[in-house]
Scaffold this motif. Sequence first.
Motif, PDB file in Angstrom:
ATOM      1  N   UNK A   7      15.673  31.976   7.851  1.00  0.00           N
ATOM      2  CA  UNK A   7      14.647  31.118   7.270  1.00  0.00           C
ATOM      3  C   UNK A   7      13.690  30.630   8.356  1.00  0.00           C
ATOM      4  N   UNK A   8      12.466  30.376   7.937  1.00  0.00           N
ATOM      5  CA  UNK A   8      11.488  29.722   8.795  1.00  0.00           C
ATOM      6  C   UNK A   8      11.143  28.387   8.131  1.00  0.00           C
ATOM      7  N   UNK A   9      11.660  27.300   8.691  1.00  0.00           N
ATOM      8  CA  UNK A   9      11.456  25.975   8.116  1.00  0.00           C
ATOM      9  C   UNK A   9      10.276  25.311   8.822  1.00  0.00           C
ATOM     10  N   UNK A  10       9.374  24.732   8.031  1.00  0.00           N
ATOM     11  CA  UNK A  10       8.175  24.096   8.577  1.00  0.00           C
ATOM     12  C   UNK A  10       8.179  22.627   8.157  1.00  0.00           C
ATOM     13  N   UNK A  11       8.727  21.750   9.001  1.00  0.00           N
ATOM     14  CA  UNK A  11       8.837  20.339   8.621  1.00  0.00           C
ATOM     15  C   UNK A  11       7.469  19.679   8.492  1.00  0.00           C
ATOM     16  N   UNK A  12       7.374  18.742   7.567  1.00  0.00           N
ATOM     17  CA  UNK A  12       6.157  17.950   7.396  1.00  0.00           C
ATOM     18  C   UNK A  12       6.157  16.846   8.446  1.00  0.00           C
ATOM     19  N   UNK A  13       5.188  16.901   9.350  1.00  0.00           N
ATOM     20  CA  UNK A  13       5.152  15.960  10.461  1.00  0.00           C
ATOM     21  C   UNK A  13       3.996  14.965  10.356  1.00  0.00           C
ATOM     22  N   UNK A  14       3.414  14.857   9.192  1.00  0.00           N
ATOM     23  CA  UNK A  14       2.351  13.872   9.004  1.00  0.00           C
ATOM     24  C   UNK A  14       0.994  14.403   9.402  1.00  0.00           C
ATOM     25  N   UNK A  15       0.066  13.474   9.646  1.00  0.00           N
ATOM     26  CA  UNK A  15      -1.328  13.854   9.857  1.00  0.00           C
ATOM     27  C   UNK A  15      -1.665  14.199  11.301  1.00  0.00           C
ATOM     28  N   UNK A  16      -0.723  14.040  12.216  1.00  0.00           N
ATOM     29  CA  UNK A  16      -0.949  14.440  13.599  1.00  0.00           C
ATOM     30  C   UNK A  16      -1.777  13.465  14.420  1.00  0.00           C
ATOM     31  N   UNK A  17      -1.987  12.253  13.938  1.00  0.00           N
ATOM     32  CA  UNK A  17      -2.747  11.260  14.702  1.00  0.00           C
ATOM     33  C   UNK A  17      -1.989  10.949  15.995  1.00  0.00           C
ATOM     34  N   UNK A  18      -2.546  11.292  17.177  1.00  0.00           N
ATOM     35  CA  UNK A  18      -1.792  11.104  18.429  1.00  0.00           C
ATOM     36  C   UNK A  18      -1.545   9.640  18.771  1.00  0.00           C
ATOM     37  N   UNK A  19      -2.378   8.741  18.284  1.00  0.00           N
ATOM     38  CA  UNK A  19      -2.182   7.325  18.601  1.00  0.00           C
ATOM     39  C   UNK A  19      -0.908   6.790  17.945  1.00  0.00           C
ATOM     40  N   UNK A  20      -0.485   7.407  16.825  1.00  0.00           N
ATOM     41  CA  UNK A  20       0.706   6.925  16.133  1.00  0.00           C
ATOM     42  C   UNK A  20       1.951   7.010  17.016  1.00  0.00           C
ATOM     43  N   UNK A  21       2.019   8.032  17.885  1.00  0.00           N
ATOM     44  CA  UNK A  21       3.166   8.136  18.783  1.00  0.00           C
ATOM     45  C   UNK A  21       3.252   6.920  19.699  1.00  0.00           C
TER      46      UNK A  21
END
Length: 348
Positions: free
Chosen positions: A286-300
Amino acid sequence: MLMIRVGLAGIGFMGWIHWLAYQKVASAQVTAIGSRNAQKRTGDWRDIQGNFGPPGEQVDISGLKTYATLEDLLADESIDLVDLCLPPHLHCQAAIAALQAGKHVFVEKPMGLTTDECDQMVAAAAAADRQVLVGHVLPFFPEYAHAREVIASGTYGRLLGGHFKRVISDPSWIEDFYDPARVGGPLVDLHVHDAHLIRMLFGMPQSLVSQGRMRGEVVEFCTTLFRYQDPSLVVTASSGVINQQGRPFTHALEIHLESATLHYDHGGFSDGPETMPLKVLTADDQVLRPDLGDGDPVRAFEVQIGEVVRSLETGEVSTILSGALARDAILLCHKQTESVVRGDSVTV
């Protein structure tokens, strides 16, 4: 829950990003800022530019105390935590002064330019019964945070190794980038992200061997094999500077587990970004592609500040942001330099 009162020292790009993150953290509040720049002390941060996040703005600082010197900021008895976003060569002296003034310290990476500086900071924190935490934000970026969660879950078995990449084009706009006494060069300033992650995920290697090229006293680019007691644990990293400006930044990970591989690769090219999103390749194909949100770098950075708050509130030093862990990352960077210079493996 008590509000943690923060003195933010240094209003450049990272100071701006930290400011934005604090606005989203309920239990920490910037109550004072410190900057030698009179314009910054008026809230005019419009000249701040960086390689991610929004540009600086006019900020309302009417409710804040403003200080022109670090000494004056440290004399403010109301401040609980000093957030140091200063040039790297000032980290050690500033952190020790803050700790001796009775403040907790959150310092941007690199913790210090040498292992000795880091050891001094850790010792000063212990002597003052305060925490020194280091802004290694990489583990909080969604791809890396998800990788940590997958590994910790044990779902796919034990770690077998991994490869980590972090390369930039020549940062000619960063003054003294290749000066080991001021910025530290590509390993201490850039690769330290992955050195920290490798130390956190796999532990401290017994030895390492690096092959690379030098620019003056610092490594310009190298690839490293980290050697562990378990010879089946294969961990490598490539990092440094290329002298073509068409790809200002790239980073990647490939982590091997007993029954899965995690893969992620991002490149920021001058004509636009290209990303292979994080995927989990499983043993049943399987190739699983997790949903990681919108990618806003400031959120980290918001999540990272939340971890700082948790560490201070509980008194349990963060296992991700601890000074001891950041110190080991700096040691690895210098051991890699030693290996390149010697042309041989070195004991860690």
